[in-house]
Write an enzyme that holds these catalytic residues in place. Structure first.
Site, PDB file in Angstrom:
ATOM      1  N   GLN A 220       1.043  -1.216  -0.343  1.00 52.64           N
ATOM      2  CA  GLN A 220       0.298   0.065  -0.002  1.00 52.64           C
ATOM      3  C   GLN A 220       0.903   1.320   0.231  1.00 52.64           C
ATOM      4  OE1 GLN A 220      -1.884   0.885   3.402  1.00 52.64           O
ATOM      5  NE2 GLN A 220      -4.021   2.242   2.350  1.00 52.64           N
TER       6      GLN A 220
ATOM      7  N   ASP B 243       9.907  -6.578  -4.230  1.00 58.36           N
ATOM      8  CA  ASP B 243       9.311  -7.763  -3.188  1.00 58.36           C
ATOM      9  C   ASP B 243       9.363  -8.745  -3.434  1.00 58.36           C
ATOM     10  OD1 ASP B 243       6.008  -5.498  -2.179  1.00 58.36           O
ATOM     11  OD2 ASP B 243       6.227  -7.669  -2.505  1.00 58.36           O
TER      12      ASP B 243
ATOM     13  N   ASP C 150      12.996 -11.601  -1.051  1.00 57.29           N
ATOM     14  CA  ASP C 150      12.351 -12.155   0.339  1.00 57.29           C
ATOM     15  C   ASP C 150      13.553 -11.241   1.240  1.00 57.29           C
ATOM     16  OD1 ASP C 150      11.593 -13.197   2.847  1.00 57.29           O
ATOM     17  OD2 ASP C 150      11.410 -14.847   2.261  1.00 57.29           O
TER      18      ASP C 150
ATOM     19  N   TYR D 200       2.989  -7.667  16.371  1.00 57.14           N
ATOM     20  CA  TYR D 200       3.631  -6.106  14.842  1.00 57.14           C
ATOM     21  C   TYR D 200       4.008  -4.767  15.826  1.00 57.14           C
ATOM     22  CZ  TYR D 200       3.088  -2.677  11.552  1.00 57.14           C
ATOM     23  OH  TYR D 200       2.607  -1.205  10.800  1.00 57.14           O
TER      24      TYR D 200
HETATM   25  P1  NAD Z   1       1.454  -3.867   3.279  1.00 53.81           P
HETATM   26  O1  NAD Z   1       0.828  -5.020   3.178  1.00 53.81           O
HETATM   27  O2  NAD Z   1       0.280  -3.114   1.920  1.00 53.81           O
HETATM   28  O3  NAD Z   1       2.836  -4.134   1.781  1.00 53.81           O
HETATM   29  C1  NAD Z   1       4.299  -4.670   2.576  1.00 53.81           C
HETATM   30  C2  NAD Z   1       4.836  -5.309   1.028  1.00 53.81           C
HETATM   31  O4  NAD Z   1       5.861  -6.211   1.792  1.00 53.81           O
HETATM   32  C3  NAD Z   1       3.938  -6.157   0.317  1.00 53.81           C
HETATM   33  O5  NAD Z   1       3.565  -5.993  -0.917  1.00 53.81           O
HETATM   34  C4  NAD Z   1       4.327  -7.768   0.392  1.00 53.81           C
HETATM   35  O6  NAD Z   1       4.071  -8.787  -0.507  1.00 53.81           O
HETATM   36  C5  NAD Z   1       6.050  -7.362   1.289  1.00 53.81           C
HETATM   37  N1  NAD Z   1       6.408  -8.294   1.872  1.00 53.81           N
HETATM   38  C6  NAD Z   1       5.655  -8.810   2.506  1.00 53.81           C
HETATM   39  N2  NAD Z   1       6.626 -10.462   3.023  1.00 53.81           N
HETATM   40  C7  NAD Z   1       7.916 -10.112   2.374  1.00 53.81           C
HETATM   41  C8  NAD Z   1       9.347 -10.593   2.853  1.00 53.81           C
HETATM   42  N3  NAD Z   1       9.324 -11.418   3.073  1.00 53.81           N
HETATM   43  N4  NAD Z   1       9.992  -9.942   1.509  1.00 53.81           N
HETATM   44  C9  NAD Z   1       9.663  -8.891   0.681  1.00 53.81           C
HETATM   45  N5  NAD Z   1       8.841  -8.459   0.738  1.00 53.81           N
HETATM   46  C10 NAD Z   1       7.881  -8.751   1.805  1.00 53.81           C
HETATM   47  O7  NAD Z   1       1.854  -3.063   4.010  1.00 53.81           O
HETATM   48  P2  NAD Z   1       2.274  -1.335   4.112  1.00 53.81           P
HETATM   49  O8  NAD Z   1       0.870  -0.624   4.566  1.00 53.81           O
HETATM   50  O9  NAD Z   1       2.721  -0.605   2.114  1.00 53.81           O
HETATM   51  O10 NAD Z   1       2.775  -0.815   4.694  1.00 53.81           O
HETATM   52  C11 NAD Z   1       5.107  -0.515   5.036  1.00 53.81           C
HETATM   53  C12 NAD Z   1       5.156  -0.879   5.930  1.00 53.81           C
HETATM   54  O11 NAD Z   1       4.761   1.099   6.814  1.00 53.81           O
HETATM   55  C13 NAD Z   1       5.545  -1.263   7.097  1.00 53.81           C
HETATM   56  O12 NAD Z   1       6.645  -1.135   7.881  1.00 53.81           O
HETATM   57  C14 NAD Z   1       4.400  -0.643   7.668  1.00 53.81           C
HETATM   58  O13 NAD Z   1       4.132  -1.440   9.151  1.00 53.81           O
HETATM   59  C15 NAD Z   1       4.370   0.704   7.915  1.00 53.81           C
HETATM   60  N6  NAD Z   1       3.157   1.070   8.524  1.00 53.81           N
HETATM   61  C16 NAD Z   1       1.581   1.002   7.464  1.00 53.81           C
HETATM   62  C17 NAD Z   1       1.123   1.743   7.753  1.00 53.81           C
HETATM   63  C18 NAD Z   1      -0.429   1.466   7.179  1.00 53.81           C
HETATM   64  O14 NAD Z   1      -1.502   2.100   7.246  1.00 53.81           O
HETATM   65  N7  NAD Z   1      -0.406   1.156   5.158  1.00 53.81           N
HETATM   66  C19 NAD Z   1       1.053   1.855   8.990  1.00 53.81           C
HETATM   67  C20 NAD Z   1       1.666   1.971   9.798  1.00 53.81           C
HETATM   68  C21 NAD Z   1       2.968   1.443   9.653  1.00 53.81           C
HETATM   69  C1  AKB Z   2      -2.038  -1.674  10.761  1.00 51.21           C
HETATM   70  O1  AKB Z   2      -3.318  -1.433  11.015  1.00 51.21           O
HETATM   71  O2  AKB Z   2      -1.728  -2.369  10.986  1.00 51.21           O
HETATM   72  C2  AKB Z   2      -1.533  -0.244  10.603  1.00 51.21           C
HETATM   73  C3  AKB Z   2      -0.230   0.215  11.709  1.00 51.21           C
HETATM   74  C4  AKB Z   2      -1.454   1.590  12.414  1.00 51.21           C
HETATM   75  O3  AKB Z   2       0.188   0.239  11.566  1.00 51.21           O
HETATM   76  N1  AKB Z   2      -2.490  -0.010   9.144  1.00 51.21           N
END
Ligand code: NAD
Ligand code: AKB
Length: 314
Positions: free
Chosen positions: A12, A34, A52, A142
């Site tokens: 995302q 990815d 990975d 998490y």
């Molecule tokens: P997401 O789940 O949409 O994307 C994560 C990506 O990581 C996916 O494309 C997945 O294929 C890839 N992935 C999973 N396991 C993997 C592995 N072993 N090796 C390589 N790739 C792998 O998550 P996101 O929302 O894009 O989050 C990105 C970062 O931002 C994360 O660290 C998340 O904790 C952080 N974050 C996101 C949010 C949110 O609301 N989206 C909020 C707080 C923090």
């Molecule tokens: C989740 O809901 O896990 C994420 C975050 C707030 O870290 N969107």
């Protein structure tokens, strides 16, 4: 020359941040990776490698092959999936961060970006205007991985001078990409249901307040932090940042203005307990003071923008 490697680029946040970094630094300067091979189709203009992040050797080979100077480490298992697969969440979230910090030290990388989350906080943290420094005690795997990750980032900065920077994002909302396995995902799904004119069942209770942020604000915050002078970045664990807070009922009402027929019902599941342990609003005064953070979107403006853009994707 700046050469950026992004992990989890198909996710995302990654899909939008990669686009921004390509626009800023050029197609030759960004390498997307990815574990999901299907992400390749998102990145026709730049180099893409399947990676990975738990494979330390492959990470090192790619860093050397592309002569990487910065890593944006976004790959992770989010809160809801993490509760279903706790060992996988720990392995992916922790082992990979340690690998990357070690690589940054060994290869003397210019900078590392790694996102943390409001999930570092727990039920004993102040629920409103949650301060930068307070009791954390996260209840999810998490959250524990993000809390420990923050400490490792600070450690590598203090002991080894690794220029690692981080933001504690709230729930991210955007129209260009779909969330994956989080507790705040409902706030994206609800817009998709509205434009498809299908009723929405929310997995959180109607009065659950959570901090959220519109994706353009989150991307801008990330770029501003990464481009801030080294000495301005005083917090090397992770910065609180804040933008807006709302309940499912409030986001529903903001959509009703545009789609008066839209319907919602509530069927809370295991994600309610996760949300109940998280803050309702965040105090981001250190980000404001240190590098000038300022959000632009409130709920109404976010809803207007989501609903102006989302229908074109269907
Ligand atoms: P997401 O789940 O949409 O994307 C994560 C990506 O990581 C996916 O494309 C997945 O294929 C890839 N992935 C999973 N396991 C993997 C592995 N072993 N090796 C390589 N790739 C792998 O998550 P996101 O929302 O894009 O989050 C990105 C970062 O931002 C994360 O660290 C998340 O904790 C952080 N974050 C996101 C949010 C949110 O609301 N989206 C909020 C707080 C923090
Ligand atoms: C989740 O809901 O896990 C994420 C975050 C707030 O870290 N969107």
């Amino acid at each position: 020359m700046t050469k950026i490697l992004i992990t989890g680029a198909g996710g995302q946040l990654g899909s939008e941040l990669t686009e921004t970094l390509v626009n800023r630094y050029g197609t030759e300067s960004v390498v997307a990776t990815d574990i999901n091979e299907e992400s390749r189709s998102l990145f026709s203009e730049i180099a893409f490698d399947t990676l990975d992040v738990t494979d330390h050797r492959a990470l090192k080979v790619l860093t050397e092959k592309h002569q990487i100077t910065q890593i944006y480490h976004l790959a992770a298992i989010l809160s809801a999936t993490g509760e279903k697969k706790p060992r996988l969440a720990w392995q992916v979230n922790m082992d990979s961060l340690l690998s990357i910090l070690e690589l940054a030290k060994e290869k003397k990388l210019d900078k590392v970006y790694w996102p943390s989350s409001i999930a570092v906080f727990g039920p004993n943290s102040p629920r409103t205007h949650t301060p930068q420094h307070c009791i954390q005690e996260p209840l999810t795997v998490y959250g524990i991985s993000k809390q420990a990750g923050e400490r490792w980032c600070n450690y590598y900065f203090q002991k080894h001078g690794v220029d690692v920077r981080s933001l504690r994002y709230p729930g991210l909302v955007g129209y260009k990409s779909l969330p994956g396995g989080g507790t705040t995902d409902y706030a994206v799904d609800i817009y998709h249901h509205a434009v498809r004119k299908t009723p929405f069942t929310c997995f959180l209770k109607k009065d659950t307040v959570l901090p959220m942020m519109y994706m353009p604000d989150a991307i801008r915050a990330t770029v501003e932090l990464m481009e801030a002078p080294r000495e301005a970045v005083k917090i090397r664990s992770s910065y609180n940042i804040s933008s807006l807070s709302f309940t499912p009922e409030e986001i529903f009402r903001s959509i009703l203005v545009h789609y008066p027929q839209f319907e919602i019902s509530y069927s809370p599941d295991f994600r309610q307990e996760i949300a109940d342990g998280w803050p309702q609003s965040i105090d981001d005064s250190e980000a404001i003071g240190d590098w000038g953070w300022k959000p632009e979107y409130d709920l109404e403006r976010m809803t207007q923008d989501m609903l102006a853009n989302l229908p074109h994707l269907y």
